[in-house]
Motif scaffolding. Sequence first.
Motif, PDB file in Angstrom:
ATOM      1  N   ASN A 155       0.795  -1.228   0.000  1.00 29.45           N
ATOM      2  CA  ASN A 155       0.000   0.000   0.000  1.00 29.45           C
ATOM      3  C   ASN A 155       0.829   1.280   0.000  1.00 29.45           C
ATOM      4  O   ASN A 155       0.284   2.362  -0.109  1.00 29.45           O
ATOM      5  CB  ASN A 155      -0.924   0.025   1.224  1.00 29.45           C
ATOM      6  N   ARG A 156       2.125   1.169   0.214  1.00 30.97           N
ATOM      7  CA  ARG A 156       2.970   2.372   0.135  1.00 30.97           C
ATOM      8  C   ARG A 156       4.306   1.947  -0.484  1.00 30.97           C
ATOM      9  O   ARG A 156       5.258   1.604   0.210  1.00 30.97           O
ATOM     10  CB  ARG A 156       3.185   3.080   1.473  1.00 30.97           C
ATOM     11  N   PRO A 157       4.335   1.996  -1.801  1.00 30.32           N
ATOM     12  CA  PRO A 157       5.493   1.484  -2.533  1.00 30.32           C
ATOM     13  C   PRO A 157       6.796   2.193  -2.185  1.00 30.32           C
ATOM     14  O   PRO A 157       7.874   1.660  -2.443  1.00 30.32           O
ATOM     15  CB  PRO A 157       5.119   1.705  -4.001  1.00 30.32           C
ATOM     16  N   GLU A 158       6.682   3.376  -1.573  1.00 33.25           N
ATOM     17  CA  GLU A 158       7.917   4.075  -1.205  1.00 33.25           C
ATOM     18  C   GLU A 158       8.607   3.407  -0.023  1.00 33.25           C
ATOM     19  O   GLU A 158       9.781   3.645   0.240  1.00 33.25           O
ATOM     20  CB  GLU A 158       7.637   5.553  -0.897  1.00 33.25           C
ATOM     21  N   MET A 159       7.850   2.569   0.724  1.00 30.66           N
ATOM     22  CA  MET A 159       8.436   1.831   1.842  1.00 30.66           C
ATOM     23  C   MET A 159       8.863   0.451   1.345  1.00 30.66           C
ATOM     24  O   MET A 159       8.094  -0.246   0.705  1.00 30.66           O
ATOM     25  CB  MET A 159       7.416   1.668   2.979  1.00 30.66           C
ATOM     26  N   LEU A 160      10.071   0.086   1.675  1.00 26.79           N
ATOM     27  CA  LEU A 160      10.606  -1.179   1.182  1.00 26.79           C
ATOM     28  C   LEU A 160      10.676  -2.208   2.300  1.00 26.79           C
ATOM     29  O   LEU A 160      10.796  -1.859   3.474  1.00 26.79           O
ATOM     30  CB  LEU A 160      12.002  -0.953   0.587  1.00 26.79           C
ATOM     31  N   GLU A 161      10.597  -3.459   1.925  1.00 25.26           N
ATOM     32  CA  GLU A 161      10.694  -4.551   2.890  1.00 25.26           C
ATOM     33  C   GLU A 161      11.329  -5.748   2.189  1.00 25.26           C
ATOM     34  O   GLU A 161      11.621  -5.713   0.992  1.00 25.26           O
ATOM     35  CB  GLU A 161       9.311  -4.912   3.428  1.00 25.26           C
ATOM     36  N   ARG A 162      11.539  -6.812   2.941  1.00 24.80           N
ATOM     37  CA  ARG A 162      12.007  -8.067   2.347  1.00 24.80           C
ATOM     38  C   ARG A 162      11.202  -9.181   2.996  1.00 24.80           C
ATOM     39  O   ARG A 162      11.125  -9.272   4.220  1.00 24.80           O
ATOM     40  CB  ARG A 162      13.498  -8.253   2.614  1.00 24.80           C
ATOM     41  N   ARG A 163      10.603  -9.996   2.169  1.00 28.20           N
ATOM     42  CA  ARG A 163       9.763 -11.067   2.702  1.00 28.20           C
ATOM     43  C   ARG A 163      10.609 -12.152   3.354  1.00 28.20           C
ATOM     44  O   ARG A 163      11.808 -12.292   3.106  1.00 28.20           O
ATOM     45  CB  ARG A 163       8.914 -11.669   1.592  1.00 28.20           C
ATOM     46  N   ALA A 164       9.906 -12.943   4.165  1.00 24.88           N
ATOM     47  CA  ALA A 164      10.597 -13.907   5.029  1.00 24.88           C
ATOM     48  C   ALA A 164      11.398 -14.940   4.257  1.00 24.88           C
ATOM     49  O   ALA A 164      12.462 -15.367   4.703  1.00 24.88           O
ATOM     50  CB  ALA A 164       9.570 -14.602   5.924  1.00 24.88           C
ATOM     51  N   VAL A 165      10.911 -15.360   3.097  1.00 30.19           N
ATOM     52  CA  VAL A 165      11.623 -16.431   2.391  1.00 30.19           C
ATOM     53  C   VAL A 165      13.030 -15.977   2.019  1.00 30.19           C
ATOM     54  O   VAL A 165      14.005 -16.730   2.159  1.00 30.19           O
ATOM     55  CB  VAL A 165      10.823 -16.923   1.157  1.00 30.19           C
ATOM     56  N   ARG A 166      13.142 -14.716   1.597  1.00 28.65           N
ATOM     57  CA  ARG A 166      14.461 -14.194   1.227  1.00 28.65           C
ATOM     58  C   ARG A 166      15.300 -13.879   2.463  1.00 28.65           C
ATOM     59  O   ARG A 166      16.522 -13.946   2.426  1.00 28.65           O
ATOM     60  CB  ARG A 166      14.301 -12.957   0.341  1.00 28.65           C
ATOM     61  N   THR A 167      14.629 -13.518   3.538  1.00 25.32           N
ATOM     62  CA  THR A 167      15.351 -13.262   4.788  1.00 25.32           C
ATOM     63  C   THR A 167      16.004 -14.550   5.272  1.00 25.32           C
ATOM     64  O   THR A 167      17.190 -14.576   5.641  1.00 25.32           O
ATOM     65  CB  THR A 167      14.376 -12.722   5.849  1.00 25.32           C
TER      66      THR A 167
END
Length: 487
Positions: free
Chosen positions: A180-192
């Motif tokens: 919902n806010r593409p300016e905020m980045l994250e990394r999903r658990a599988v890649r973590t």
Amino acid sequence: MTQKILGGMVVVVVLCAVYFKSDPRDSQARQTYRESHPTKLQNFFTAAVKDQANGASVLLITIDTLRPDHLGMYDYLRDTSPNMDAFAKTSTVFTRAYSTAPLTTPSIVSMLTGYNPNRHGIRLLWQRIDTDTITVVDHLHRAAYETAAIVSNIVLSKKACGLGDRFSFYDENVDEPEANRPEMLERRAVRTTDAAIQWLQNRRDPVRPFFLWVHYIDPHGPYDAPLDAPKDFTHDTPIPVEIERIAEYVREPDISDGAEYVDRYDEEIAYADREVGRLLQAFDTLKFAQPPLTIITSDHGENMMEGHKFFSHGYEVNDEVIHIPLIVRHPLVKAGTNDRITSITDITPTVLEFAGLPVPTSLDGISITQSTSNRIVYAEGLDSGGSGGLHRTLIGENSKTVVQHGRSNIPRDSWRFDLIADPKQQSPLTVSDSAAEFVQLCNLIRSDPDPGGRPVHLAGDQHSHGPVAGNTDAETMRALRSLGYVK
Ligand SMILES: [Zn+2]
């Protein structure tokens, strides 16, 4: 107690009743786990840790925005956490662990320094830790530990919080736009998990003890577990909510059923649990010179419609956002649940103790191996949005005291809960101005170098120091009350 607060409390009671009506936690079946699990262990160490623990490698797992009461080992009925539940069966599960703030950066810095936010100075997101603030990682380097972190929340990037400079390896490959806010980045658990396993397998010196911190973001809103998430939770009874009350970054325009948000939050937990399980499996195949220490915790919780708060965290100190899971595994620790009060600040001294290193006496945290009596822990919620709602709390065995103040250091309101008579904290009580916790909180506010909750050091080199005020004694408090500044 002001009218405003009382009004808020009425909403709290009504909405809690609605939510808990269909809450899986209310089932009788929740006893199943308890029956197979010893409770209230008083002496839960098999031996003196100081004598036997030395050079333990450490795996510290944090899962963002994770409420303990949505996990199986904390009696949640839904099967959100089979892997962590299995881990918990050979661990100590602390039932009364608290964060120091309902916000990632101050909380994580407390975890890695052993200090409360008023002492480490990080009050908001995007603040950088002072270069002269010592972290657990700095201590471990002096003991030749290899140190690594895999983070998945953008506010934990090197630039945003400054912690990355302390580790010899810091993976901040956080590059997936939030829904919902593409300016905020994250990394999903599988890649973590992939990144963490890769680091474990590529360590240069397999004999050298290490400290690996892995931070998962997934239960943080918006709740959008990937399509291959292991669970698909549903509910029978919708809970209509005014969609405008849902935090914007969590809100789905076509979903006004609060129970569906809860389903999706639980799906994120189940997804993170699957990946934590995969990491634990890889970790447990390693050979160690000394038995390793493994810790699972969270930086804070999440409001799930309790009170007037919908799927959010960050500003207040209600238990839904500051009560966190804390699960510790080591051969010297007996498995079971433990009801002592603990703080996220306890993680630094605990790690130091299992590493065989001296624990600085200046820390706010206490190693979980140390006996405590009448422990009181601190937490604060400071509104970065400027509403002036700043809350500070002291939580003890039997009571929780809260003081609210604005952007000055003068308390505005206060209340307390009797945790024995009112464990769900639905009936706030008047606080005596001579009560020890009240005086202690007022002193803390007055002596806080940043009493308005403004950041001492903002990213971007903006400095905003508040005045350092003297202590506030009971007499001053009475005077403030007479002037109408304090209720
Ligand atoms: Zn967080």
